[in-house]
Design a protein around this motif. Sequence first.
Motif, PDB file in Angstrom:
ATOM      1  N   LEU A  27       0.849  -1.192   0.000  1.00 30.83           N
ATOM      2  CA  LEU A  27       0.000   0.000   0.000  1.00 30.83           C
ATOM      3  C   LEU A  27       0.883   1.240   0.000  1.00 30.83           C
ATOM      4  O   LEU A  27       0.584   2.239  -0.642  1.00 30.83           O
ATOM      5  N   ASP A  28       1.978   1.157   0.731  1.00 34.60           N
ATOM      6  CA  ASP A  28       2.870   2.298   0.913  1.00 34.60           C
ATOM      7  C   ASP A  28       4.254   1.898   0.407  1.00 34.60           C
ATOM      8  O   ASP A  28       5.035   1.290   1.134  1.00 34.60           O
ATOM      9  N   ARG A  58      -6.028   3.260  16.361  1.00 36.40           N
ATOM     10  CA  ARG A  58      -5.633   4.407  15.520  1.00 36.40           C
ATOM     11  C   ARG A  58      -5.019   3.894  14.224  1.00 36.40           C
ATOM     12  O   ARG A  58      -5.327   4.387  13.133  1.00 36.40           O
ATOM     13  N   TYR A  59      -4.170   2.868  14.334  1.00 42.01           N
ATOM     14  CA  TYR A  59      -3.520   2.275  13.160  1.00 42.01           C
ATOM     15  C   TYR A  59      -4.561   1.709  12.191  1.00 42.01           C
ATOM     16  O   TYR A  59      -4.426   1.820  10.973  1.00 42.01           O
ATOM     17  N   LYS A  60      -5.626   1.124  12.739  1.00 43.51           N
ATOM     18  CA  LYS A  60      -6.719   0.570  11.921  1.00 43.51           C
ATOM     19  C   LYS A  60      -7.409   1.689  11.118  1.00 43.51           C
ATOM     20  O   LYS A  60      -7.596   1.571   9.904  1.00 43.51           O
ATOM     21  N   LEU A 108      -7.382   2.409   6.940  1.00 43.72           N
ATOM     22  CA  LEU A 108      -8.549   2.617   6.080  1.00 43.72           C
ATOM     23  C   LEU A 108      -8.445   3.956   5.332  1.00 43.72           C
ATOM     24  O   LEU A 108      -8.786   4.037   4.142  1.00 43.72           O
ATOM     25  N   GLU A 109      -7.923   4.971   6.012  1.00 40.87           N
ATOM     26  CA  GLU A 109      -7.767   6.278   5.337  1.00 40.87           C
ATOM     27  C   GLU A 109      -6.706   6.230   4.247  1.00 40.87           C
ATOM     28  O   GLU A 109      -6.892   6.801   3.163  1.00 40.87           O
ATOM     29  N   ARG A 110      -5.613   5.541   4.524  1.00 37.09           N
ATOM     30  CA  ARG A 110      -4.567   5.376   3.500  1.00 37.09           C
ATOM     31  C   ARG A 110      -5.126   4.632   2.292  1.00 37.09           C
ATOM     32  O   ARG A 110      -4.812   4.945   1.137  1.00 37.09           O
ATOM     33  N   PHE A 165      -7.038   4.347  -3.366  1.00 32.50           N
ATOM     34  CA  PHE A 165      -8.063   4.155  -4.407  1.00 32.50           C
ATOM     35  C   PHE A 165      -8.245   5.444  -5.220  1.00 32.50           C
ATOM     36  O   PHE A 165      -8.273   5.417  -6.447  1.00 32.50           O
ATOM     37  N   GLU A 166      -8.361   6.580  -4.509  1.00 29.67           N
ATOM     38  CA  GLU A 166      -8.561   7.870  -5.167  1.00 29.67           C
ATOM     39  C   GLU A 166      -7.455   8.182  -6.169  1.00 29.67           C
ATOM     40  O   GLU A 166      -7.706   8.687  -7.261  1.00 29.67           O
TER      41      GLU A 166
END
Lengths: 262, 262
Positions: free
Chosen positions: A82-83, A120-122, A126-128, A133-134
């Motif tokens: 993802l990163d 917080r990591y969860k 989801l925000e990442r 996707f965007e």
Amino acid sequence: MNWKFATFNVNGIRARLPVVLQWLEQHQPDVLCMQEIKAQEKDFPQGAFRDAGYSVSLRGQKSFNGVAIVSKKPAEELLCRLDEENPDEEARFIAGRFDGIWVVNTYVPQGRTPEDPAFRYKIDFLERLKRWFESRFDPGDRLIWAGDINVAPEDIDVFDPKRMEGEIGCHPAERQAFSRVKSWGFIDLYRKHHPNEKQFTFWDYRLPMSFKRNLGWRLDHILVTDPVARASLECMVDHELRGRDKPSDHTPVWAEFDLEKL
Amino acid sequence: MNWKFATFNVNGIRARLPVVLQWLEQHQPDVLCMQEIKAQEKDFPQGAFRDAGYSVSLRGQKSFNGVAIVSKKPAEELLCRLDEENPDEEARFIAGRFDGIWVVNTYVPQGRTPEDPAFRYKIDFLERLKRWFESRFDPGDRLIWAGDINVAPEDIDVFDPKRMEGEIGCHPAERQAFSRVKSWGFIDLYRKHHPNEKQFTFWDYRLPMSFKRNLGWRLDHILVTDPVARASLECMVDHELRGRDKPSDHTPVWAEFDLEKL
DNA sequence: GTGCATGTGG
DNA sequence: CCACATGCAC
């Protein structure tokens, strides 16, 4: 022509290999996403999947997490993190293109409790994911996001919403974070086909007789963009597996699509 | 009436339970001695044996060692330690009277190597056992001493006597110690019935393909006093078990007796 | 409760 | 190679 897709948190691929191979044999999905393979690449039983006619794409890690996609045809493109800037992130993400459809397989962090830093990591995960996707896709693309999302989106998705209110998997903050990713352009495929069904995909080992008493959560999801949703014929949870001898605590969710409608 | 007896080093009763229950079901021995049950009393699956029609007598220990006798009828008398003065000795000894026959079940220390202090402990164990027999019994009594003795008494009892000369299980000092106990009044029942057979009861997991290549040792024995030997009809090793799916490294030895000849 | 990692023992 | 113990995570 019909195209079959499935997702399954196997809880250890080495412990679950016979179960998974038998399920593949019976259901013959074109693509199966797995989470919690709990194995490094070198310990993943690739040969057994190849012998069953499946190509393996995987992102492994020692001991925990780990995701894999097995598919009748090899991935046309593959992304394993993802990163890309962070080489030692946890193995919770893999994405590949199969028959022109992008498949994103995630094992979203469980979060322990809403007070724990893991929560917080969860939310961040989801925000990442939303930003990912965007930045790469359009809601009009052929895209499937599936896996163990570790969120029960609505009260109907938990066995006892009152008792579980604010608990992990049902907390408003994570429901909202999940909802925000979906709002980019995803449809909850199980809910589209079964708007009022109380059907779970996870029953905790630690709750005595949880499966027999149906004390479960719907945490495993198939999310699809609009064009994919319009091509979908069915989406089902195969809870039968959970009743057998050495089950995973999760159970497969599968969907069928008419490729000609795509 | 025939009376059946058996001994089996199960290498973990919890791991071996299905195998042992199936063997009992098929062979219906009156008495089965087990070694290396590797469980405390509270962790021993007593219910499963009771359901199979067997009474359980056991001397357990956490993690290692541990011996048990299961029998169609409960023990008429029971002794759980070789050295009553020493309460925390290792769980390697249990003895009981069944149908008027005294059955002594031992898991003799393996000894590691002839140089290790554990080897001295092995020799001492055999000497203590000899004194125990002398002090309590007469060679004319109905007595069976069985179990994993961890000694291959003769060269015929190892797969490669040249290679194993002086090694653990074949060292002259332990052969002599075993022989001294036997000289009190025991007959090696398998050898009585099969004087020239090269038949093993143990194949090391650590030797690659040891069972397939028959690289074994005869370490499990049924020793009987003269009256019992005269009543014996057969003594056999059931090596078939070792070839199955999740086997113990040892295999059962059984014997049949005509009680009317006793 | 379950799977996996590591350590011990055979 | 296998079984069990402890510790971790879910």
